[in-house]
Design a protein around this motif. Structure first.
Motif, mmCIF file in Angstrom:
data_model
loop_
_atom_site.group_PDB
_atom_site.id
_atom_site.type_symbol
_atom_site.label_atom_id
_atom_site.label_comp_id
_atom_site.label_asym_id
_atom_site.label_seq_id
_atom_site.Cartn_x
_atom_site.Cartn_y
_atom_site.Cartn_z
ATOM 1 N N LEU A 136 0.853 -1.183 0.000
ATOM 2 C CA LEU A 136 0.000 0.000 0.000
ATOM 3 C C LEU A 136 0.885 1.227 0.000
ATOM 4 C CD1 LEU A 136 -2.791 -0.653 2.688
ATOM 5 C CD2 LEU A 136 -3.120 -0.468 0.210
ATOM 6 N N ARG A 137 0.339 2.323 -0.516
ATOM 7 C CA ARG A 137 1.026 3.605 -0.395
ATOM 8 C C ARG A 137 0.081 4.586 0.271
ATOM 9 N NH1 ARG A 137 3.549 7.912 -4.747
ATOM 10 N NH2 ARG A 137 1.346 8.372 -5.113
ATOM 11 N N LEU A 138 0.500 5.092 1.399
ATOM 12 C CA LEU A 138 -0.261 6.109 2.104
ATOM 13 C C LEU A 138 0.225 7.492 1.682
ATOM 14 C CD1 LEU A 138 -0.315 4.672 5.738
ATOM 15 C CD2 LEU A 138 -1.843 4.174 3.816
ATOM 16 N N SER A 139 -0.701 8.440 1.700
ATOM 17 C CA SER A 139 -0.357 9.833 1.407
ATOM 18 C C SER A 139 -0.790 10.708 2.575
ATOM 19 C CB SER A 139 -1.063 10.303 0.135
ATOM 20 O OG SER A 139 -0.648 9.558 -0.989
ATOM 21 N N CYS A 140 -0.071 11.790 2.747
ATOM 22 C CA CYS A 140 -0.407 12.793 3.749
ATOM 23 C C CYS A 140 -0.345 14.142 3.060
ATOM 24 C CB CYS A 140 0.558 12.729 4.918
ATOM 25 S SG CYS A 140 0.352 14.050 6.141
ATOM 26 N N ALA A 141 -1.495 14.732 2.830
ATOM 27 C CA ALA A 141 -1.567 16.025 2.159
ATOM 28 C C ALA A 141 -1.620 17.136 3.188
ATOM 29 C CB ALA A 141 -2.801 16.077 1.265
ATOM 30 N N ALA A 142 -0.799 18.144 2.992
ATOM 31 C CA ALA A 142 -0.725 19.259 3.925
ATOM 32 C C ALA A 142 -1.267 20.530 3.298
ATOM 33 C CB ALA A 142 0.726 19.488 4.352
ATOM 34 N N SER A 143 -1.978 21.299 4.091
ATOM 35 C CA SER A 143 -2.478 22.574 3.619
ATOM 36 C C SER A 143 -1.440 23.660 3.901
ATOM 37 C CB SER A 143 -3.782 22.939 4.327
ATOM 38 O OG SER A 143 -3.538 23.112 5.715
ATOM 39 N N GLY A 144 -1.624 24.797 3.290
ATOM 40 C CA GLY A 144 -0.723 25.904 3.559
ATOM 41 C C GLY A 144 0.504 25.888 2.677
ATOM 42 N N ARG A 145 1.288 26.931 2.778
ATOM 43 C CA ARG A 145 2.450 27.094 1.924
ATOM 44 C C ARG A 145 3.753 26.788 2.638
ATOM 45 N NH1 ARG A 145 0.874 32.973 -0.742
ATOM 46 N NH2 ARG A 145 -1.146 32.344 -1.604
ATOM 47 N N THR A 146 3.662 26.280 3.866
ATOM 48 C CA THR A 146 4.871 26.116 4.663
ATOM 49 C C THR A 146 5.237 24.663 4.869
ATOM 50 O OG1 THR A 146 3.578 26.194 6.719
ATOM 51 C CG2 THR A 146 4.473 28.276 5.875
ATOM 52 N N PHE A 147 4.739 23.777 4.016
ATOM 53 C CA PHE A 147 4.989 22.347 4.188
ATOM 54 C C PHE A 147 6.483 22.058 4.260
ATOM 55 C CE2 PHE A 147 4.234 17.934 4.028
ATOM 56 C CZ PHE A 147 5.057 17.362 3.073
ATOM 57 N N SER A 148 7.262 22.696 3.429
ATOM 58 C CA SER A 148 8.689 22.412 3.354
ATOM 59 C C SER A 148 9.457 22.846 4.596
ATOM 60 C CB SER A 148 9.297 23.075 2.123
ATOM 61 O OG SER A 148 9.155 24.474 2.209
ATOM 62 N N THR A 190 9.032 2.688 3.043
ATOM 63 C CA THR A 190 9.853 3.811 2.566
ATOM 64 C C THR A 190 9.063 5.099 2.687
ATOM 65 O OG1 THR A 190 11.001 2.375 0.985
ATOM 66 C CG2 THR A 190 11.170 4.757 0.652
ATOM 67 N N ILE A 191 9.650 6.061 3.367
ATOM 68 C CA ILE A 191 9.027 7.372 3.506
ATOM 69 C C ILE A 191 9.624 8.323 2.481
ATOM 70 C CG2 ILE A 191 10.694 8.176 5.240
ATOM 71 C CD1 ILE A 191 8.363 9.645 6.616
ATOM 72 N N LYS A 240 4.301 19.382 -4.054
ATOM 73 C CA LYS A 240 2.910 18.944 -3.973
ATOM 74 C C LYS A 240 2.373 18.980 -2.548
ATOM 75 C CE LYS A 240 3.099 15.913 -8.019
ATOM 76 N NZ LYS A 240 2.903 14.535 -8.529
ATOM 77 N N ASN A 241 3.193 19.457 -1.608
ATOM 78 C CA ASN A 241 2.768 19.494 -0.197
ATOM 79 C C ASN A 241 2.283 18.134 0.289
ATOM 80 O OD1 ASN A 241 3.355 22.210 -0.242
ATOM 81 N ND2 ASN A 241 1.302 22.911 0.240
ATOM 82 N N THR A 242 2.985 17.100 -0.090
ATOM 83 C CA THR A 242 2.532 15.747 0.215
ATOM 84 C C THR A 242 3.686 14.863 0.672
ATOM 85 O OG1 THR A 242 0.772 15.939 -1.434
ATOM 86 C CG2 THR A 242 1.279 13.742 -0.654
ATOM 87 N N MET A 243 3.384 14.030 1.652
ATOM 88 C CA MET A 243 4.325 13.026 2.120
ATOM 89 C C MET A 243 3.731 11.654 1.830
ATOM 90 S SD MET A 243 5.666 12.315 6.005
ATOM 91 C CE MET A 243 4.013 12.089 6.656
ATOM 92 N N TYR A 244 4.604 10.665 1.648
ATOM 93 C CA TYR A 244 4.141 9.328 1.294
ATOM 94 C C TYR A 244 4.766 8.282 2.229
ATOM 95 C CZ TYR A 244 3.142 11.891 -2.996
ATOM 96 O OH TYR A 244 2.700 12.813 -3.900
ATOM 97 N N LEU A 245 4.090 7.157 2.303
ATOM 98 C CA LEU A 245 4.651 5.994 2.977
ATOM 99 C C LEU A 245 4.359 4.781 2.112
ATOM 100 C CD1 LEU A 245 6.130 4.993 5.548
ATOM 101 C CD2 LEU A 245 3.872 4.380 6.444
ATOM 102 N N GLN A 246 5.386 4.279 1.458
ATOM 103 C CA GLN A 246 5.250 3.063 0.658
ATOM 104 C C GLN A 246 5.464 1.876 1.585
ATOM 105 O OE1 GLN A 246 4.473 2.598 -2.671
ATOM 106 N NE2 GLN A 246 4.419 0.425 -2.124
ATOM 107 N N MET A 247 4.484 1.006 1.647
ATOM 108 C CA MET A 247 4.530 -0.134 2.557
ATOM 109 C C MET A 247 4.494 -1.429 1.746
ATOM 110 S SD MET A 247 1.961 1.213 5.559
ATOM 111 C CE MET A 247 0.508 1.029 4.552
#
Length: 122
Positions: A18-30, A69-70, A76-83
């Motif tokens: 599975l691949r999980l996503s984490c979407a963040a709002s705002g412009r300060t994700f980085s 794998t993270i 894209k203001n997004t983080m992933y977790l490949q499981m």
């Protein structure tokens, strides 16, 4: 402030991926280090993985090393977790979190998502 929304959780057979996503709002994700934690029923919250602001540094919990794998895409203001190679012990609600620096303790993170359920059938 940042708001986090997880997605990608579902039921899967043991050995699957599975691949999980984490979407963040705002412009300060980085500007945030990010982490994944999980909590199974009746168990304490467990550190899964973390990644630095640039993505250049990562850390993993012992139970997922070599299987998960993270990663992150700051554009894209997004983080992933490949499981991969999932097993029944990976069944839990997975939460993403944002903080000032990479850390393995949940208390170091300031913002949390609501979580996404991962169920692995053996």
């Amino acid at each position: 402030q940042v708001q986090l929304v997880e997605s990608g959780g579902e039921s899967v057979q043991a050995g699957g991926s599975l691949r999980l996503s984490c979407a963040a709002s705002g412009r300060t994700f980085s500007t945030y280090a990010m982490g994944w934690f999980r909590q199974a029923p009746g168990k304490e919250r467990e550190f899964v993985a973390a990644i630095s602001r640039s993505g250049g540094s990562t850390a993993y919990g012992d139970s997922v090393k070599g299987r998960f794998t993270i990663s992150r895409d700051n554009a894209k203001n997004t983080m992933y977790l490949q499981m991969n190679s999932l097993n029944a012990e990976d069944t839990a609600v997975y939460h993403c979190a944002a903080g000032s620096f990479i850390a393995i303790f949940g208390g170091e993170y300031e913002y949390w998502g609501q979580g996404t359920q991962v169920t692995v059938a053996s």
